[in-house]
Design an enzyme around this catalytic site. Structure first.
Site, PDB file in Angstrom:
ATOM      1  N   LEU A  64       2.480  -9.574  -0.535  1.00 28.14           N
ATOM      2  CA  LEU A  64       2.255  -8.310  -0.485  1.00 28.14           C
ATOM      3  C   LEU A  64       0.709  -7.740  -0.870  1.00 28.14           C
ATOM      4  CD1 LEU A  64       5.525  -7.382  -1.711  1.00 28.14           C
ATOM      5  CD2 LEU A  64       5.105  -7.675   0.587  1.00 28.14           C
ATOM      6  N   PRO A  65      -0.278  -8.266   0.093  1.00 28.99           N
ATOM      7  CA  PRO A  65      -1.531  -7.736  -0.456  1.00 28.99           C
ATOM      8  C   PRO A  65      -1.692  -6.238  -0.168  1.00 28.99           C
ATOM      9  CG  PRO A  65      -1.482  -9.021   1.871  1.00 28.99           C
ATOM     10  CD  PRO A  65      -0.294  -9.176   1.121  1.00 28.99           C
ATOM     11  N   HIS A  66      -2.350  -5.556  -1.141  1.00 31.41           N
ATOM     12  CA  HIS A  66      -2.430  -4.042  -0.912  1.00 31.41           C
ATOM     13  C   HIS A  66      -3.712  -3.720  -1.706  1.00 31.41           C
ATOM     14  CE1 HIS A  66      -0.255  -5.261  -4.701  1.00 31.41           C
ATOM     15  NE2 HIS A  66      -0.952  -3.918  -5.415  1.00 31.41           N
ATOM     16  N   ALA A  67      -4.141  -2.585  -1.296  1.00 28.69           N
ATOM     17  CA  ALA A  67      -5.171  -1.975  -1.891  1.00 28.69           C
ATOM     18  C   ALA A  67      -5.225  -0.255  -1.359  1.00 28.69           C
ATOM     19  CB  ALA A  67      -6.626  -2.535  -1.356  1.00 28.69           C
TER      20      ALA A  67
END
Length: 153
Positions: A64-67
């Protein structure tokens, strides 16, 4: 909040050539550019910066990459199904073949966390993940994701 409120059909892709986490992030940047008109390089840099704090591989082949990013006015999502799993530094050391990236406005507070929790709960469902892995068609993946009922917390 429903996944259909943060995920567009054109932001769901099946990707075969990811050889590394960075290459996956570049593909996410390309999808973000096409689906949401985000700068692909800014997208990759934001993901790499967040990932430097700790891996976003949550286990069971899911990441779950997020930014947070400037110029976004709502939480948005990108879903990639990888034909060949990659090492992601996941907590269970399993390679990742499902990636759901989230991007939020820089000043977003609880909405970003709510979206992250929703995606996490949804992809925690083993039956859904089996269906996703068995359907390498982007339109079918979008339907499965947006019709899924999140697993209770």
């Amino acid at each position: 909040m429903a996944l259909s409120s943060i995920l567009k059909p054109e932001a769901v892709k099946v990707f075969s050539a990811a050889s590394s986490k960075k290459r996956l992030f570049q593909e996410i940047g390309d999808v973000a550019s096409g689906a949401y008109q985000l700068d692909p390089q800014d997208t990759v840099e934001a993901l790499l910066e967040r990932e430097s704090l700790g891996p976003t591989g949550v286990g069971h082949g899911v990441a779950l990459p997020h930014a947070r990013m400037p110029g976004i006015d709502a939480v948005i999502g990108i879903f990639l199904m990888l034909e060949k799993p990659i090492d992601f530094g996941a907590v269970d050391r399993q390679p990742v073949d499902i990636a759901f990236a989230l991007f939020a406005p820089e000043e977003s507070g609880v909405e970003h966390l709510k979206a992250l929790a929703l995606v996490s709960r949804t992809l925690r469902d083993p039956a859904l993940c089996i269906k996703l892995r068995a359907n390498p068609d982007a339109a079918t993946l979008y339907t499965l994701l947006t019709e899924a009922q999140p697993v209770a917390a």
